[in-house]
Design an enzyme around this catalytic site. Structure first.
Site, PDB file in Angstrom:
ATOM      1  CE  LYS A  34      37.463 -70.143 -18.353  1.00  8.13           C
ATOM      2  NZ  LYS A  34      36.557 -71.172 -18.146  1.00  8.13           N
ATOM      3  CG  ASP A  57      50.013 -61.261 -20.090  1.00  9.20           C
ATOM      4  OD1 ASP A  57      51.315 -61.695 -19.271  1.00  9.20           O
ATOM      5  OD2 ASP A  57      49.436 -59.608 -19.279  1.00  9.20           O
ATOM      6  CE1 TYR A  99      45.692 -59.352 -22.290  1.00  8.18           C
ATOM      7  CE2 TYR A  99      47.744 -58.816 -22.859  1.00  8.18           C
ATOM      8  CZ  TYR A  99      47.062 -59.058 -22.083  1.00  8.18           C
ATOM      9  OH  TYR A  99      47.042 -59.496 -20.555  1.00  8.18           O
ATOM     10  CG  ASP A 137      38.990 -73.201 -16.708  1.00  5.58           C
ATOM     11  OD1 ASP A 137      39.203 -73.345 -17.670  1.00  5.58           O
ATOM     12  OD2 ASP A 137      37.867 -73.081 -15.950  1.00  5.58           O
TER      13      ASP A 137
END
Ligand code: NAD
Length: 408
Positions: free
Chosen positions: A221, A298, A154, A274
C-alpha cells in the site's frame, strides 16, 4: 518406523537442507481436535512416502509437547525442551493449539514464531475439484502467499487511547515532529525494516524460481504509506537485482522480451493491496506467488482460502532459515474434540507441504492427486458433506483411510 536408523535433518553448507532417508520429523499433536486430525494424518503421510519410494525412505516421527498436553505433564505450555528440539531437528508438523486464557501468553503460535524467528508465513492456495466454492472458476486459483511474520502493525506496539504512554507519545509527535495528532487518540506503531522485508521477499522469489512459477507479485500500500509499504516495494526490486537476469520486472517484458517472457524466468510485478483484492477475483490466473507485509498477508491469505472453499482445507507453514513448522490453519475446534469428526484436510495438506520442503515432491504429489479422487467419489467429512449433494459423510479417520485407498 524403526527409529534406530533415524537421522537428523541438517543444513547443507552450500545452502538448503540435507535430508537423510529416514529423517527425524517432530510433531505436536495439538489441543481440542488436534489429536483426532493427527491420528488421521500420520498414516496418510507415511503411506505416501512408502508408495513414492518403495520403502527406501520413511519419516521417523518424534513427539514434542506443547499446549494443554505439555501443561498437564510439565506445568508449562511451551517447555524449553520443545523449543530446543525444534531448533535441533528443524522440521515439525503441528496441530492447532488452544490459546491459554490468562496464561501470560498472547498466543502460543505467536510465541513459537517469535522465539524461532519463523519469519515467513507461507500459505499455498489451490482449488481441489469437488470442494464447494463461491467462484465460477475456482480452478484458476493456484497461488502461494508469503506473508512477513515479524513486523508491521502486528509487532504489538500500541497504546490505549488516553493512556499515559499515548499521551506522552502524542505530545512528542506534536511538539517535536510537527504532527497534529488528536490528544485522545489510540496509537499503534508500524515498524518495517529492510532486513526483514528483504529476507521474506528473497525466500518468496527463490520459491518462485525453484518451483518454476511464472511471477512474483509484491503486494503493498505504498501509495499511502510511502516509507513503510512503499519501501517494501522498493526493497523487492532491489532483491530482484541480486538475482540478475532470472527475474524480469513486468515493465521490461514489452521493451526487452517483445511481450514473451522466456522460460525459466520469473516476472516481478507489484500491485496495490486494494487492487490485488480485485485481481484475485477477476484475473486470478495472472498471479502465482505473492510476497507481502504482515497485515496485508493476513487478509489476503484468508480471502484466498475462502475463494477455494474455506479454511477447513487450507494448509500453512511458518518458516525461518533452517527451521519450519507446518500447521493446520484452523483452530482447535474444541467442541468436536475426541469425536473423530472434523476434517483432517488442512493438516494433511500441511504435511504434503512438509514433504515438498524435504524435497520429497513425489510423495506430496500422491496426496494432491488422491484428494480430488476422494471428493469425486463423494466421500467427505461433515463440514464438506453438508455442502456436497449426495455425499457420503465419513469420520475424520475414514477420510484419511480413503485418501490412502485413492493413492495411485
Ligand atoms: P476454530 O478454527 O477452532 O473453529 C472455527 C469454526 O471452524 C468452528 O465452527 C469449528 O467447528 C470449525 N472447524 C475448525 N476446524 C475444523 C476442521 N478441521 N473441520 C471442520 N470444521 C472445523 O476457531 P476458534 O473456535 O476461534 O478457536 C478455537 C481455539 O483455537 C482458540 O483457543 C484459538 O485461539 C485457537 N486457534 C489456534 C490456531 C492455531 O493453532 N494455528 C488458529 C486459530 C485459532
Amino acid at each position: 518406523m524403526p527409529h534406530h536408523d533415524a537421522e537428523k535433518i541438517t543444513l547443507n553448507p552450500a545452502g538448503g537442507l540435507k535430508v537423510p532417508d529416514r529423517p527425524v520429523v517432530l510433531f505436536i499433536e495439538g489441543d481440542g481436535t488436534g489429536p483426532d486430525i493427527w491420528r488421521a494424518t500420520q498414516p496418510v503421510l507415511d503411506a505416501a512416502v512408502d508408495r513414492a519410494y518403495g520403502g527406501q525412505r520413511g519419516l521417523a516421527w518424534q513427539e514434542v509437547l506443547a499446549g494443554e498436553k505439555a501443561f498437564k505433564r510439565t506445568g508449562s505450555y511451551l517447555p524449553v525442551e520443545t523449543l530446543n528440539d525444534l531448533r535441533e531437528f528443524r522440521v515439525a508438523l503441528k496441530g492447532p493449539l488452544t490459546t491459554p486464557i490468562g496464561g501470560g501468553f498472547r498466543s502460543l503460535n505467536v510465541t513459537l514464531r517469535q522465539v524461532l524467528d519463523l519469519y515467513a508465513c507461507i500459505r499455498p492456495v489451490r482449488y481441489y475439484q469437488g470442494v464447494p466454492s463461491p467462484l465460477k472458476e475456482p480452478q484458476k486459483i493456484d497461488m502461494v502467499v508469503f506473508r512477513e511474520n515479524t513486523e508491521d502493525v502486528y509487532a504489538g506496539i500500541e497504546w490505549q487511547a488516553h493512556s499515559e504512554e499515548a499521551r506522552r507519545l502524542i505530545a512528542f509527535l506534536n511538539k517535536e515532529l510537527g504532527c497534529s495528532v488528536d490528544q485522545g487518540a489510540a496509537i499503534g506503531i508500524k515498524p518495517m525494516t529492510e532486513r526483514c522485508s528483504k529476507r521474506l521477499i528473497r525466500m518468496a522469489l527463490k520459491y518462485a524460481l525453484d518451483h518454476g512459477r511464472a511471477s512474483l507479485t509484491l503486494m503493498h500500500k505504498g501509495n499511502i504509506m510511502k516509507y513503510t509499504e512503499g519501501a517494501f516495494q522498493n526493497w523487492g526490486y532491489e532483491v530482484a537485482l541480486e538475482l540478475g537476469e532470472r527475474v524480469v520486472p513486468e515493465a521490461e517484458i514489452g521493451s526487452r522480451y517483445h511481450g514473451q517472457v522466456p522460460a525459466g524466468k520469473v516476472v516481478l510485478k507489484d500491485r496495490l493491496a486494494d487492487n490485488l483484492f480485485q485481481q484475485i477475483l477477476l484475473r486470478p490466473e495472472e498471479y502465482a506467488v505473492i510476497a507481502t507485509p504482515n497485515l496485508n498477508g493476513d487478509y489476503i491469505s484468508d480471502a484466498l482460502a475462502a475463494q477455494v472453499g474455506g479454511l477447513g482445507m487450507a494448509p500453512g507453514a511458518n518458516v525461518g532459515d533452517g527451521c519450519a513448522i507446518f500447521e493446520a490453519t484452523h483452530g482447535s475446534a474444541p467442541k468436536y474434540a475426541g469425536q473423530d469428526k472434523v476434517n483432517p484436510g488442512s493438516l494433511i495438506l500441511s504435511g504434503a507441504m512438509l514433504l515438498e520442503y524435504l524435497g520429497w515432491n513425489e510423495a506430496a504429489q500422491l496426496i494432491h492427486q488422491a484428494l480430488p479422487r476422494v471428493l469425486a467419489a463423494g466421500v467427505a467429512t461433515y463440514d464438506l458433506a453438508r455442502q456436497l449433494p449426495g455425499a457420503q459423510e465419513v469420520s475424520c479417520s475414514q477420510f484419511g483411510q480413503s485418501l490412502i485407498e485413492h493413492m495411485g
